[in-house]
Design an enzyme around this catalytic site. Structure first.
Site, mmCIF file in Angstrom:
data_model
loop_
_atom_site.group_PDB
_atom_site.id
_atom_site.type_symbol
_atom_site.label_atom_id
_atom_site.label_comp_id
_atom_site.label_asym_id
_atom_site.label_seq_id
_atom_site.Cartn_x
_atom_site.Cartn_y
_atom_site.Cartn_z
ATOM 1 N N ASP A 103 0.843 -1.197 0.000
ATOM 2 C CA ASP A 103 0.000 0.000 0.000
ATOM 3 C C ASP A 103 0.879 1.249 0.000
ATOM 4 O O ASP A 103 2.044 1.205 0.384
ATOM 5 C CB ASP A 103 -0.881 0.024 1.263
ATOM 6 C CG ASP A 103 -1.847 -1.146 1.292
ATOM 7 O OD1 ASP A 103 -2.137 -1.703 0.229
ATOM 8 O OD2 ASP A 103 -2.288 -1.493 2.408
HETATM 9 N N1 URA Z 1 -1.171 -5.955 3.812
HETATM 10 C C1 URA Z 1 -1.682 -4.705 3.811
HETATM 11 O O1 URA Z 1 -2.728 -4.449 4.387
HETATM 12 N N2 URA Z 1 -0.985 -3.744 3.168
HETATM 13 C C2 URA Z 1 0.202 -3.973 2.541
HETATM 14 O O2 URA Z 1 0.792 -3.043 1.985
HETATM 15 C C3 URA Z 1 0.703 -5.276 2.564
HETATM 16 C C4 URA Z 1 0.008 -6.261 3.202
#
Ligand code: URA
Length: 236
Positions: A103
């Site tokens: 993310d």
């Molecule tokens: N899980 C998440 O919620 N975000 C990420 O970036 C990676 C794994």
């Protein structure tokens, strides 16, 4: 392979620049000046030099990024900065893409490569490649969350997750989660399903390869031969 393609694949020159470099007598193949770059060479056996410097041929690149916040795991977004913008030249012209998604607000280890086949294999949930994440959350996770993770929980009503490992810190307001798949916002949603909320998230290892402590946020380094071998065998 055509000589101009070989040269542009290195990222050092565009095809147009390669044609000009040829005309200017800057390119040799096996010691002979080659002015026309539309001929073919054997990229594995011929010695190609630009300005007297030998150009090594390699088909694929593998680099590690310690992703900072604010970047999206994509090659193009149109609105937000992408992780590939952190690649220095000539890597920025070699078609690298992130192997998997973090993310925008997640930091840590990302593999960037142009090896589509290996990337595909590493991301397949069937291959069980492990990814480890350090997180903090609020409020602390309830006792018993570990069992929920290891049983394979259902998130958002009907999305079934594979069994995952949760190891909580003392106080239970954080810890380390190990996943073998990569659903959208997976950790955030798993933590939410346990009645808490992720505050910070960092990927600390990928396919058993830890985030290099010498790699600062935003920095890139080439994967070592040994690491590339480990990636190739991570799915055996
Ligand atoms: N899980 C998440 O919620 N975000 C990420 O970036 C990676 C794994």
């Amino acid at each position: 392979m055509r000589l101009d393609r070989f040269l542009s694949n290195t990222g050092l020159l565009s095809r147009k620049e390669a044609a000009k470099a040829g005309k200017d007598g800057r390119i040799t193949v096996n010691g002979e000046i080659v002015r026309r770059v539309d001929g073919h060479i054997n990229e594995h056996t011929d010695v190609v030099c630009l300005d007297g410097e030998q150009i090594g041929y390699h088909q694929f690149d593998y680099v590690w990024l310690n992703k900072p916040t604010g970047y999206v795991s994509a090659t193009e977004d149109g609105r937000l900065p992408c992780v590939t913008e952190l690649l220095p030249p000539p890597l920025d012209k070699r078609g690298l893409f992130p192997c998997g998604r973090l993310d925008r607000d997640t930091v840590g280890l990302v593999l960037l490569t142009n090896d589509g086949q290996l990337s595909h294999t590493l991301l397949s949930p069937k291959k069980h490649v492990q990814k480890e994440y350090r997180f903090t959350c609020e409020p602390p996770l309830p006792v018993g969350a570990e069992e929920k993770f290891s049983a394979g929980m259902t998130i958002d009503g009907d999305e079934r997750c594979k069994p995952a490992l949760l190891v909580c810190d003392e106080g239970r307001a954080g810890g380390v989660i190990t996943l073998t798949e990569g659903k959208y916002h997976q950790i955030k949603r798993m933590v939410e399903a346990c009645g808490s909320r992720v505050i910070t998230l960092e990927r600390i290892s990928f396919a058993g390869i830890p985030l290099d402590p010498a790699l600062a946020r935003g920095e890139i380094r080439a994967a070592t031969e040994e690491e590339i071998e480990r990636l190739r065998h991570a799915t055996d």
